[in-house]
Design an enzyme around this catalytic site. Structure first.
Site, PDB file in Angstrom:
ATOM      1  N   LEU A  25       0.803  -1.224   0.000  1.00 51.52           N
ATOM      2  CA  LEU A  25       0.000   0.000   0.000  1.00 51.52           C
ATOM      3  C   LEU A  25       0.837   1.276   0.000  1.00 51.52           C
ATOM      4  O   LEU A  25       0.308   2.369   0.211  1.00 51.52           O
ATOM      5  CB  LEU A  25      -0.972  -0.018   1.185  1.00 51.52           C
ATOM      6  CG  LEU A  25      -1.923  -1.227   1.184  1.00 51.52           C
ATOM      7  CD1 LEU A  25      -2.785  -1.222   2.432  1.00 51.52           C
ATOM      8  CD2 LEU A  25      -2.775  -1.270  -0.069  1.00 51.52           C
ATOM      9  N   CYS A  26       2.129   1.152  -0.254  1.00 46.88           N
ATOM     10  CA  CYS A  26       2.988   2.337  -0.345  1.00 46.88           C
ATOM     11  C   CYS A  26       2.847   2.992  -1.713  1.00 46.88           C
ATOM     12  O   CYS A  26       2.677   2.318  -2.721  1.00 46.88           O
ATOM     13  CB  CYS A  26       4.457   1.954  -0.120  1.00 46.88           C
ATOM     14  SG  CYS A  26       4.860   1.613   1.590  1.00 46.88           S
ATOM     15  N   MET A  78       8.659   4.487   5.397  1.00 49.61           N
ATOM     16  CA  MET A  78       8.800   3.116   4.898  1.00 49.61           C
ATOM     17  C   MET A  78      10.027   2.976   4.003  1.00 49.61           C
ATOM     18  O   MET A  78      10.686   1.933   4.008  1.00 49.61           O
ATOM     19  CB  MET A  78       7.537   2.668   4.165  1.00 49.61           C
ATOM     20  CG  MET A  78       6.321   2.541   5.068  1.00 49.61           C
ATOM     21  SD  MET A  78       6.606   1.529   6.545  1.00 49.61           S
ATOM     22  CE  MET A  78       7.078  -0.040   5.832  1.00 49.61           C
ATOM     23  N   GLU A  79      10.351   4.015   3.262  1.00 49.80           N
ATOM     24  CA  GLU A  79      11.540   3.975   2.414  1.00 49.80           C
ATOM     25  C   GLU A  79      12.809   3.902   3.265  1.00 49.80           C
ATOM     26  O   GLU A  79      13.733   3.135   2.952  1.00 49.80           O
ATOM     27  CB  GLU A  79      11.558   5.183   1.478  1.00 49.80           C
ATOM     28  CG  GLU A  79      10.544   5.104   0.355  1.00 49.80           C
ATOM     29  CD  GLU A  79       9.078   5.259   0.777  1.00 49.80           C
ATOM     30  OE1 GLU A  79       8.206   4.883  -0.018  1.00 49.80           O
ATOM     31  OE2 GLU A  79       8.800   5.746   1.897  1.00 49.80           O
ATOM     32  N   ASP A  87      23.590 -11.713   3.726  1.00 53.26           N
ATOM     33  CA  ASP A  87      23.788 -12.521   2.521  1.00 53.26           C
ATOM     34  C   ASP A  87      25.266 -12.647   2.169  1.00 53.26           C
ATOM     35  O   ASP A  87      25.747 -13.735   1.843  1.00 53.26           O
ATOM     36  CB  ASP A  87      23.018 -11.923   1.349  1.00 53.26           C
ATOM     37  CG  ASP A  87      23.212 -12.719   0.071  1.00 53.26           C
ATOM     38  OD1 ASP A  87      22.983 -13.948   0.093  1.00 53.26           O
ATOM     39  OD2 ASP A  87      23.606 -12.127  -0.945  1.00 53.26           O
TER      40      ASP A  87
END
Length: 159
Positions: free
Chosen positions: A75-76, A113-114, A128
């Protein structure tokens, strides 16, 4: 208590309509940590890791992630970011890496959110790249540090 903005009156998820909002300068900062063994951190610091420059790769991954947040979080809104910064700091006294991100734009919705996505993906990239030498690294906490701009006001975490 404030209402959840991504849930409508019928209880359904929806993307918030920001068309009536004013454009303002908005900025958010977030942080994440990756805890690891001293030997793993030493490989990162001295550049002896066989996959190359861990910090450079994590920095680019964080920047790319911020730009793609709208594709990852349902929803961004897609945003025209004007700044994405990813700082990585080895903290040998704690056997960890600290990641701090900053995202900025002039727009109608915030960039929390970013910033969080950039910090998270940078941390995942460190994991990783180092998992071949240590699988039990721990990511976290990941949190918002500050946000500014917009009608909901400013926020700063208590440290």
């Amino acid at each position: 208590m404030t209402q959840l903005t991504h849930i409508n009156t019928a209880g359904e998820a929806h993307m918030v309509d920001v068309s009536a909002k004013n454009e303002t300068v908005r900025e958010a900062r977030a942080e994440a940590f990756v805890d690891m063994q001293a030997a793993t951190l030493a490989m990162i610091i001295d550049g002896s890791h066989h996959k190359g420059d861990v910090f450079a790769t994590a920095r680019i991954a964080g920047i790319q992630a911020a730009k793609k947040t709208w594709e990852l979080i349902p929803l961004c809104h897609p945003l025209l970011l004007t700044k994405v910064e990813v700082k990585l700091e080895a903290q040998p006294e704690h056997n960890r890496v600290r990641i701090e991100t900053c995202c900025r734009l002039t727009g109608k919705t915030g960039v929390e959110m970013e910033a969080l996505t950039a910090a998270s993906v940078a941390a995942l990239t460190i994991y990783d790249m180092c998992k071949a030498v240590q699988k039990d690294m721990v990511i976290g906490p990941v949190r918002l540090l500050t946000k500014s701009g917009g009608k909901s006001g400013d926020f700063k975490v208590d440290i």
